[in-house]
Design an enzyme around this catalytic site. Sequence first.
Site, PDB file in Angstrom:
ATOM      1  N   ARG A  70       0.881  -1.170   0.000  1.00  0.00           N
ATOM      2  CA  ARG A  70       0.000   0.000   0.000  1.00  0.00           C
ATOM      3  C   ARG A  70       0.918   1.220   0.000  1.00  0.00           C
ATOM      4  NH1 ARG A  70      -5.462   1.318   1.763  1.00  0.00           N
ATOM      5  NH2 ARG A  70      -5.481   3.369   2.745  1.00  0.00           N
ATOM      6  N   GLN A  87     -10.431  -2.883  -3.140  1.00  0.00           N
ATOM      7  CA  GLN A  87     -11.627  -2.189  -2.695  1.00  0.00           C
ATOM      8  C   GLN A  87     -12.756  -2.355  -3.699  1.00  0.00           C
ATOM      9  OE1 GLN A  87     -12.337  -0.240   0.289  1.00  0.00           O
ATOM     10  NE2 GLN A  87     -14.339  -0.692  -0.636  1.00  0.00           N
ATOM     11  N   ASP A 140     -16.299   9.088  -1.406  1.00  0.00           N
ATOM     12  CA  ASP A 140     -15.043   8.908  -0.694  1.00  0.00           C
ATOM     13  C   ASP A 140     -14.691  10.246  -0.061  1.00  0.00           C
ATOM     14  OD1 ASP A 140     -12.665   7.860   0.236  1.00  0.00           O
ATOM     15  OD2 ASP A 140     -11.649   7.853  -1.701  1.00  0.00           O
TER      16      ASP A 140
END
Length: 320
Positions: free
Chosen positions: A117, A147, A239
């Site tokens: 990540r 995701q 988001d």
Amino acid sequence: MINTLQTKEQPLNIKGLSLLTLEELSETEIYQLVDSALTLKKQQKSGLTSKTLEGKTLAMIFEKPSTRTRVSFEAGMIQLGGSALYLNGNDLQLGRGESIADTAKVLSQYVDAIMIRTFAHEKIVELAKQASIPIINGLTDEHHPCQALADLVTIYEVKKKLKGLKLVYLGDGNNVSHSLMIAAAKVGMNCTIACPVGYEPKKQIIELVNDIGSKTGAEIKVTNNPFEAVTDADILYTDVWASMGQESEQEKRITVFEDFQVNSKITYLAKSDFRFLHCLPAHREEEVTAEIIDGPHSVVFQQAGNRLHVQKALLQAILG
């Protein structure tokens, strides 16, 4: 479990492969991963266990911290009989000048796969090029494929189909929107991204998903009009307005994105049975009101929970 495609007609054949973006997966492979995640979730709820990854080790590199990514991958490996090593930026020599190539080659001697990540997508591309083991993208500044797979699982659970639905994303044209667009295009789901002027998804991603959509029947749109976008939506998604690394833009973005907040005024235009998704963490009363995220249309915690089952499906397919 999924009837849209005969996912069992051919085995899922991605063993030993890396996953950097969803562009690398076919429509059938995506459906197979969704189906596998749903099966693993059902088995876990029934108390069934599997040790398909016994003896396997996953290295997890976090240059960007995350609650859901770390716990879902680590718990997933443990539940499948394997183990996971958490490595932050301070645990590696990358921050002290060791090359990505050397890091990739060294870790390839110790573990069976790497999940990373990080910030620049180019870093994970180089890591995959130099490693002799699979690399999984836990998030980069351009893509968030795991995701998006969990999003598809959640949407299928609540709508019983994927193809032909209308998914609307409101907010920044960021990594989440990029992977969401690709996922939707791959499975034939219509997707509209509504962003303020200057915050649209990258042009090459738009071109890519339009090309994919022309083959699957998915209609992919980008607009600056949130109210027009939301009309008759089956799924609403948002988001945070300022992602990790953009904290200095927070105040500016609150003003720029004001009309893109998911609230009762805008959700009124969606279908009466719409469902609300958010990849979390959420900032209530910024990108979404508490009334929506904590209300009856929200499935954000079901969505977060599905990260575990998707990671397990992915790990099992790549390492099993």
